[in-house]
Design an enzyme around this catalytic site. Structure first.
Site, PDB file in Angstrom:
ATOM      1  N   ASP A 170      39.210  43.021  33.002  1.00  0.00           N
ATOM      2  CA  ASP A 170      37.712  43.727  33.363  1.00  0.00           C
ATOM      3  C   ASP A 170      37.791  44.782  34.008  1.00  0.00           C
ATOM      4  OD1 ASP A 170      36.572  41.437  31.828  1.00  0.00           O
ATOM      5  OD2 ASP A 170      36.535  40.140  33.439  1.00  0.00           O
ATOM      6  N   ASP A 204      30.737  38.080  38.141  1.00  0.00           N
ATOM      7  CA  ASP A 204      31.573  38.957  38.760  1.00  0.00           C
ATOM      8  C   ASP A 204      30.691  40.104  39.843  1.00  0.00           C
ATOM      9  OD1 ASP A 204      31.086  40.891  37.330  1.00  0.00           O
ATOM     10  OD2 ASP A 204      32.630  40.640  36.086  1.00  0.00           O
ATOM     11  N   TYR A 248      47.205  35.589  38.512  1.00  0.00           N
ATOM     12  CA  TYR A 248      46.196  36.503  39.083  1.00  0.00           C
ATOM     13  C   TYR A 248      46.068  35.727  40.497  1.00  0.00           C
ATOM     14  CZ  TYR A 248      44.418  37.457  34.406  1.00  0.00           C
ATOM     15  OH  TYR A 248      44.466  37.527  33.071  1.00  0.00           O
ATOM     16  N   ARG A 293      36.988  34.264  35.727  1.00  0.00           N
ATOM     17  CA  ARG A 293      35.355  34.480  36.103  1.00  0.00           C
ATOM     18  C   ARG A 293      34.815  32.975  36.152  1.00  0.00           C
ATOM     19  NH1 ARG A 293      32.412  38.116  32.473  1.00  0.00           N
ATOM     20  NH2 ARG A 293      34.322  38.065  31.383  1.00  0.00           N
TER      21      ARG A 293
END
Length: 318
Positions: free
Chosen positions: A50, A92, A78, A183
């Site tokens: 993203d 987000d 991540y 997310r």
């Protein structure tokens, strides 16, 4: 008199560039910029990040694009910061705040909730995603104010590690299967804690066996000469290094590149015991060198079935 500006000839570059994508860039924009800087004919990436996210974005050039799908299927790792108590319409920092709640949770409560999300879980894809419905991306519907029903899909959270909690920010390390939306994971954790949440930051550190420590930034690329940029490229087989290898002589290599199946038992070629995907090389003992031919499936009774083949073997040397 108008001056004619000659276009630079694109180069047939083969290899892999590990980019540290900056915040605010789409994966495709970062790819286009890197492709121009390396003056490459053909390039592709291995799964999007993203725009608000940063971190490891493997870029494939030339023959390496044939193997980019392998990283699409790979596990990803991540580090993320979850903002508790605040929900946005995108999940987000790019979205608008749609709900604000007080946050009154302890580390013990957080640990109990995290345990619910480890292993195999079901996850509903977000509306702000590139998944398509009737040929149209979900985010296009979302921007029109339309919310569609989405079926929950199975994903696997291999690791969900508590790093620190400094209210309202919760830092986590996550290793997950393909198709996982971090997310959504952050939002679901916020829901389970009773306060809601969105992602404040997301940084990808691993894609399969590739790691963030070996990356280069766009700013560093821009500051380099073209030759320095080319030196950064890992060979095509950097994408295949997790698979066992099979070594063929020149005659067998020729047959392999023609798409023929080869009985490794009959040809007295040493091969791995386990069936499945392998990387295949042509060896030239006199030159003490070898060249990647492509990937194959190793089947029963030592049969080697070609899969994806390299077009320019001499340029795929490792």
């Amino acid at each position: 008199m108008n001056q004619v500006i000659k276009k630079k000839t694109r180069l047939p570059i083969n290899g892999v560039l590990l980019l540290d994508k900056p915040v605010g860039w789409s994966s495709n924009d970062a790819l286009i910029k890197a492709k121009r800087l390396l003056n490459a004919i053909k390039a592709g990436h291995t799964g999007t990040l993203d725009p608000f996210a940063t971190g490891l974005l493997p870029l494939c050039f030339g023959e390496a694009t044939k193997f980019s799908a392998d990283l699409l299927d790979a596990d990803k790792t991540y580090q993320t910061v979850v903002h508790l108590g605040q929900r946005t319409n995108t999940g987000d920092t790019e979205g608008e705040v749609i709900e604000q709640r007080d946050v009154n949770v302890s580390e013990e409560q957080i640990q109990q909730v995290l345990a619910q999300f480890r292993g195999d879980i079901m996850q509903v894809p977000p509306m702000y995603s590139a998944l398509k419905r009737d040929g149209k991306a979900l985010y296009e519907y979302a921007r029109e104010g339309i919310t569609l029903e989405r079926e929950a899909r199975p994903v696997t959270i291999h690791m969900l590690e508590f790093v620190k909690y400094e209210a309202p920010f919760l830092t986590l390390n996550v290793r997950c299967s393909k198709g996982t939306y971090i997310r959504v994971l952050g939002e679901d954790i916020g829901t389970a804690l009773g306060c809601g949440a969105h992602l404040n930051a997301l940084r990808r550190t691993h894609v399969g066996h590739l790691v963030l420590e070996n990356t280069v930034t766009l700013d560093q690329l821009i500051a380099m000469e073209e030759a320095q940029r080319l030196d950064l490229l890992a060979p095509v087989d950097a994408l295949l290094s997790s698979f066992p290898e099979v070594l063929l002589n020149a005659d067998l290599a020729k047959r392999f590149l023609q798409g023929q199946r080869i009985s490794l038992d009959k040809e007295q070629v040493v091969y791995p015991q386990q069936m499945g995907r392998v990387r295949v090389y042509k060896i030239e003992p006199d030159k003490d060198s070898r060249y990647l031919l492509g990937s194959a499936q190793l089947q029963e009774f030592g049969v080697l079935a070609p899969e994806r083949l390299i077009s320019t073997v001499d340029q795929a040397a490792t």
